[in-house]
Design a protein around this motif. Structure first.
Motif, mmCIF file in Angstrom:
data_model
loop_
_atom_site.group_PDB
_atom_site.id
_atom_site.type_symbol
_atom_site.label_atom_id
_atom_site.label_comp_id
_atom_site.label_asym_id
_atom_site.label_seq_id
_atom_site.Cartn_x
_atom_site.Cartn_y
_atom_site.Cartn_z
ATOM 1 N N ARG A 1 2.483 4.021 -17.474
ATOM 2 C CA ARG A 1 1.504 2.922 -17.481
ATOM 3 C C ARG A 1 1.781 2.215 -15.941
ATOM 4 O O ARG A 1 0.933 1.778 -15.223
ATOM 5 N N LYS A 2 3.224 2.358 -15.664
ATOM 6 C CA LYS A 2 3.411 1.446 -14.391
ATOM 7 C C LYS A 2 3.124 2.371 -13.456
ATOM 8 O O LYS A 2 2.386 1.877 -12.246
ATOM 9 N N ALA A 3 3.209 3.718 -13.497
ATOM 10 C CA ALA A 3 2.717 4.608 -12.387
ATOM 11 C C ALA A 3 1.388 4.719 -12.295
ATOM 12 O O ALA A 3 0.757 4.896 -11.190
ATOM 13 N N GLN A 4 0.828 4.616 -13.369
ATOM 14 C CA GLN A 4 -0.938 4.751 -13.249
ATOM 15 C C GLN A 4 -1.259 3.356 -12.710
ATOM 16 O O GLN A 4 -2.048 3.447 -11.696
ATOM 17 N N GLN A 5 -0.733 2.156 -12.952
ATOM 18 C CA GLN A 5 -0.922 1.042 -12.372
ATOM 19 C C GLN A 5 -0.630 0.998 -10.603
ATOM 20 O O GLN A 5 -1.521 0.504 -9.777
ATOM 21 N N HIS A 6 0.356 1.731 -10.369
ATOM 22 C CA HIS A 6 0.744 1.614 -8.995
ATOM 23 C C HIS A 6 -0.519 2.688 -8.111
ATOM 24 O O HIS A 6 -0.680 2.268 -7.197
ATOM 25 N N ILE A 7 -0.740 3.803 -8.759
ATOM 26 C CA ILE A 7 -1.576 4.779 -7.995
ATOM 27 C C ILE A 7 -2.969 3.920 -7.783
ATOM 28 O O ILE A 7 -3.785 4.238 -7.193
ATOM 29 N N GLU A 8 -3.398 3.283 -8.866
ATOM 30 C CA GLU A 8 -4.726 2.667 -9.130
ATOM 31 C C GLU A 8 -4.607 1.450 -8.048
ATOM 32 O O GLU A 8 -5.736 1.244 -7.502
ATOM 33 N N THR A 9 -3.621 0.859 -7.919
ATOM 34 C CA THR A 9 -3.524 -0.088 -6.784
ATOM 35 C C THR A 9 -3.577 0.615 -5.281
ATOM 36 O O THR A 9 -4.377 -0.114 -4.344
ATOM 37 N N CYS A 10 -2.987 1.774 -5.328
ATOM 38 C CA CYS A 10 -2.911 2.361 -3.904
ATOM 39 C C CYS A 10 -4.508 2.839 -3.717
ATOM 40 O O CYS A 10 -5.116 2.775 -2.554
ATOM 41 N N TRP A 11 -5.349 3.266 -4.653
ATOM 42 C CA TRP A 11 -6.536 3.430 -4.610
ATOM 43 C C TRP A 11 -7.516 2.390 -4.508
ATOM 44 O O TRP A 11 -8.479 2.645 -3.594
ATOM 45 N N LYS A 12 -7.312 1.296 -4.954
ATOM 46 C CA LYS A 12 -7.899 0.025 -4.589
ATOM 47 C C LYS A 12 -7.927 -0.471 -3.116
ATOM 48 O O LYS A 12 -8.839 -0.853 -2.395
ATOM 49 N N GLN A 13 -6.589 -0.284 -2.594
ATOM 50 C CA GLN A 13 -6.131 -0.474 -1.184
ATOM 51 C C GLN A 13 -7.219 0.380 -0.282
ATOM 52 O O GLN A 13 -7.581 -0.248 0.628
ATOM 53 N N LEU A 14 -7.028 1.652 -0.864
ATOM 54 C CA LEU A 14 -7.694 2.768 0.244
ATOM 55 C C LEU A 14 -9.328 2.342 0.080
ATOM 56 O O LEU A 14 -10.046 2.424 1.456
ATOM 57 N N GLU A 15 -9.887 2.043 -1.200
ATOM 58 C CA GLU A 15 -11.304 1.720 -1.255
ATOM 59 C C GLU A 15 -11.633 0.578 -0.319
ATOM 60 O O GLU A 15 -12.748 0.517 0.323
ATOM 61 N N SER A 16 -10.639 -0.357 -0.421
ATOM 62 C CA SER A 16 -11.076 -1.611 0.267
ATOM 63 C C SER A 16 -11.091 -1.415 1.933
ATOM 64 O O SER A 16 -11.724 -1.945 2.473
ATOM 65 N N SER A 17 -9.995 -0.807 2.230
ATOM 66 C CA SER A 17 -10.103 -0.423 3.796
ATOM 67 C C SER A 17 -11.124 0.455 4.383
ATOM 68 O O SER A 17 -11.630 0.418 5.357
ATOM 69 N N LYS A 18 -11.387 1.353 3.228
ATOM 70 C CA LYS A 18 -12.478 2.400 3.786
ATOM 71 C C LYS A 18 -13.689 1.372 3.831
ATOM 72 O O LYS A 18 -14.656 1.634 4.724
ATOM 73 N N ARG A 19 -14.200 0.333 2.805
ATOM 74 C CA ARG A 19 -15.169 -0.358 2.966
ATOM 75 C C ARG A 19 -15.246 -1.290 4.399
ATOM 76 O O ARG A 19 -16.321 -1.416 4.903
ATOM 77 N N ARG A 20 -14.149 -1.714 4.475
ATOM 78 C CA ARG A 20 -13.770 -2.489 5.659
ATOM 79 C C ARG A 20 -14.510 -1.800 6.661
ATOM 80 O O ARG A 20 -14.875 -2.123 7.887
ATOM 81 N N PHE A 21 -13.643 -0.425 6.817
ATOM 82 C CA PHE A 21 -14.082 0.261 8.108
ATOM 83 C C PHE A 21 -15.597 0.569 8.243
ATOM 84 O O PHE A 21 -16.017 0.459 9.298
ATOM 85 N N GLU A 22 -16.214 0.724 7.067
ATOM 86 C CA GLU A 22 -17.605 1.247 7.230
ATOM 87 C C GLU A 22 -18.322 0.031 7.653
ATOM 88 O O GLU A 22 -19.378 -0.086 8.416
ATOM 89 N N ARG A 23 -17.871 -1.310 7.086
ATOM 90 C CA ARG A 23 -18.568 -2.423 7.300
ATOM 91 C C ARG A 23 -18.511 -3.081 8.703
ATOM 92 O O ARG A 23 -19.435 -3.226 9.674
ATOM 93 N N ASP A 24 -17.173 -2.454 9.339
ATOM 94 C CA ASP A 24 -17.098 -3.034 10.842
ATOM 95 C C ASP A 24 -17.684 -1.975 11.620
ATOM 96 O O ASP A 24 -18.192 -2.588 12.836
ATOM 97 N N CYS A 25 -17.798 -0.798 11.458
ATOM 98 C CA CYS A 25 -18.552 0.205 11.994
ATOM 99 C C CYS A 25 -20.231 -0.176 12.352
ATOM 100 O O CYS A 25 -20.638 0.023 13.320
ATOM 101 N N LYS A 26 -20.563 -0.443 11.285
ATOM 102 C CA LYS A 26 -22.096 -1.185 11.171
ATOM 103 C C LYS A 26 -22.153 -2.404 12.109
ATOM 104 O O LYS A 26 -23.011 -2.410 12.848
#
Length: 554
Positions: free
Chosen positions: A121-146
């Protein structure tokens, strides 16, 4: 074949499966525990069953076990008691070799499983956190480009409008540049997070999860192996007691093979043999002369006279019926005179043996007390010798009482053996007792019985049987008393309180009718109604040399 590679996406199912495995193990533990309880209960019931049918001490039931069939049954009871012990061993071994170890193993297994799934579960939580960070940076990049595109379009619009001041155009240009820079920064952050996530994801699916799932697989395989070993132990626990149980069963078979009908039949003879001879034939009585019925000399009415001329116990006179023995309605007399001669002899012999055993115990106790007293005399610090005097006196009194009691029963035994026909080893001294009167045969007013009481005459013969029984009694009541074989003088006063003894006063002169046979007692008579035994050491005997059967007194 690895759970880490084959089941990389089945985390929840593996969690359920491993919990199911622990449940199976706990179910098996519960099964073995209930088996131990059943074995203990079964063993207890077997022991109670064996105890229930054991013969009671000092009872008639205990005497029955001299028969081979009853001894075999007793052996069966004892073997079943041992058989029950083996079931207790099974219960103890199951508890010690399976239950105790499995209970500890289940607790360890639960802790290990919890640790492995915690890491997962700890490994799952870690990968989920990394995924959330990726999604957040992706949305921010998309927003800044617009935002940068809108700022650029606004700048171009302002620059093309001739009505807009140069300052507003410059401001729009600067705003567009800022938005472009923010977009570039977001792009760099998104790229960095993407690389980081891909790296973490590779580690998660190819390193962390395989390692965790591999440990869970090993844990589960170890659980299965442990369960299999416990099942083997379960079988071995039973197998270990099979040889002993087999010996118990062999003991029962051996006891059964030791049953001997002939031996038991002989014991029945010894137990119930009366010592009487069977009756002779009844002679024909001639009633053909109606006016004068002359009864033949061998008729039943004349049997009494004939019997007196024949040996009393060497053989029954012809015409005699079965002995009429009155059933004892009260307590049995001390000398067992209510029993047939053979049974009376056996009872008296048994009583003498019991008294001798008790006397030996008292003598051993006296010897022990004497030795202890000597030790106290030599070592006063160990105890007071005087403290043992009372106990020693009590033991000596008990010995004297038992000795007198034994001599009394030995006298009765000698009397009975003297009256019985010679039977080799069963007869000790009979020569001087042949003149004793035959045992009294009592009247049975209701029926004619065989020694076992199994035969009853028809009602029409009842009156005749009564007459015969009365004659039989009278025959023995008319026996003459033993003749005197000498005289004796009482040296001391003796108070004969026990049955069969007689009281004498110092200096009194009495008649001797039986001399001492080696048991320490002399039979004397005061008059026709008073006779009994006195200790030989209390009298001075003068035998008549001319008396029949008398021996010279030295």
């Amino acid at each position: 074949m690895s759970w880490g590679t084959e089941l990389w996406d089945q985390f929840d199912n593996l969690e359920k499966h491993t919990q199911w495995g622990i449940d199976i193990l706990e179910k098996y533990i519960k099964f073995v525990k209930e088996r131990t309880e059943i074995e203990l209960s079964y063993a207890k019931q077997l022991r109670n069953l064996s105890k229930k049918y054991q013969p009671k001490k000092n009872s008639k039931e205990e005497e029955e076990y001299r028969y081979t069939a009853c001894r075999a049954f007793l052996s069966t009871l004892n073997e079943m008691n041992d058989y029950a012990g083996q079931h207790e061993v099974v219960s103890e071994n199951l508890a010690s070799q399976i239950l105790a170890g499995l209970a500890r193993y289940v607790q360890e297994l639960k802790q290990e499983r919890k640790s492995h799934f915690h890491d997962g579960r700890k490994a799952q939580q870690h990968i989920e956190t990394c995924w959330k960070q990726l999604e957040s940076s992706k949305r921010r990049f998309e927003r800044d480009c617009k935002e940068a595109d809108r700022a650029q379009q606004y700048f171009e619009k302002m620059d093309a409008d001739i009505n807009v001041t140069k300052a507003d155009v410059e401001k729009a240009r600067q705003q567009a540049q800022i938005r472009h820079q923010m977009a570039e920064d977001s792009k760099a952050d998104y790229s960095s997070n993407l690389q980081k996530f891909n790296h973490e994801q590779r580690d998660y699916y190819h390193t962390h999860i395989p390692n965790i799932f591999q440990k869970i697989q090993e844990m589960e395989e170890q659980r299965i192996v442990r369960l299999g070993e416990s099942m083997k132990t379960y079988a071995e626990v039973d197998r270990q007691v099979i040889p002993i149980i087999g010996k118990c069963l062999d003991g029962i078979v051996k006891a059964a093979e030791g049953i001997d009908g002939k031996t038991d039949s002989q014991l029945v003879i010894e137990a119930y043999k009366s010592g009487f001879e069977p009756p002779g034939d009844i002679e024909f009585e001639d009633y053909t002369q109606p006016m004068k019925r002359t009864v033949s000399e061998n008729s039943l009415s004349n049997s009494r006279a004939d019997s007196k001329a024949e040996p009393k116990f060497g053989g029954k006179p012809k015409g005699k019926l079965w002995p009429f023995i009155k059933k004892n309605k009260g307590a049995a007399p001390e000398d067992f005179s209510n029993l047939p001669p053979e049974q009376r002899r056996k009872k008296l012999q048994q009583k003498v043996d019991e008294l001798n055993k008790e006397m030996q115990k008292e003598m051993d106790q006296r010897e022990a007390i004497t030795k202890m007293k000597d030790v106290y005399l030599k070592n006063p610090q160990m105890g007071d010798p005087a403290s043992l005097d009372h106990k020693l006196t009590e033991v000596i009194q008990n010995i004297d009482k038992l000795r007198l009691e034994a001599q009394k029963f030995e006298a009765w035994l000698a009397e009975v053996e003297g009256r019985l026909p010679a039977r080799g080893e069963q007869r000790r001294q009979s020569g001087l007792y042949d003149a004793q009167p035959a045992p009294a045969v009592n009247n049975c007013a209701q029926a004619r019985e065989s020694p076992d009481g199994s035969y009853t005459e028809e009602q029409s013969q009842e009156s005749e049987v009564k007459v015969l029984a009365t004659d039989f009694d009278d025959e023995f009541d008319d026996e003459e008393p033993l003749p005197a074989i000498g005289t004796c003088k009482a040296l001391y006063t003796f108070d004969g309180q026990n049955e069969g003894t007689i009281s004498v006063t110092e200096g009194e002169t009495l008649y001797v009718i039986e001399e001492d046979k080696g048991d320490g007692w002399t039979r004397i008579r005061r008059n026709e109604d008073e006779e009994g035994y006195v200790p030989t050491s209390y009298v001075e005997v003068y035998l008549d040399k001319n008396a029949k059967g008398a021996k010279t007194y030295i």
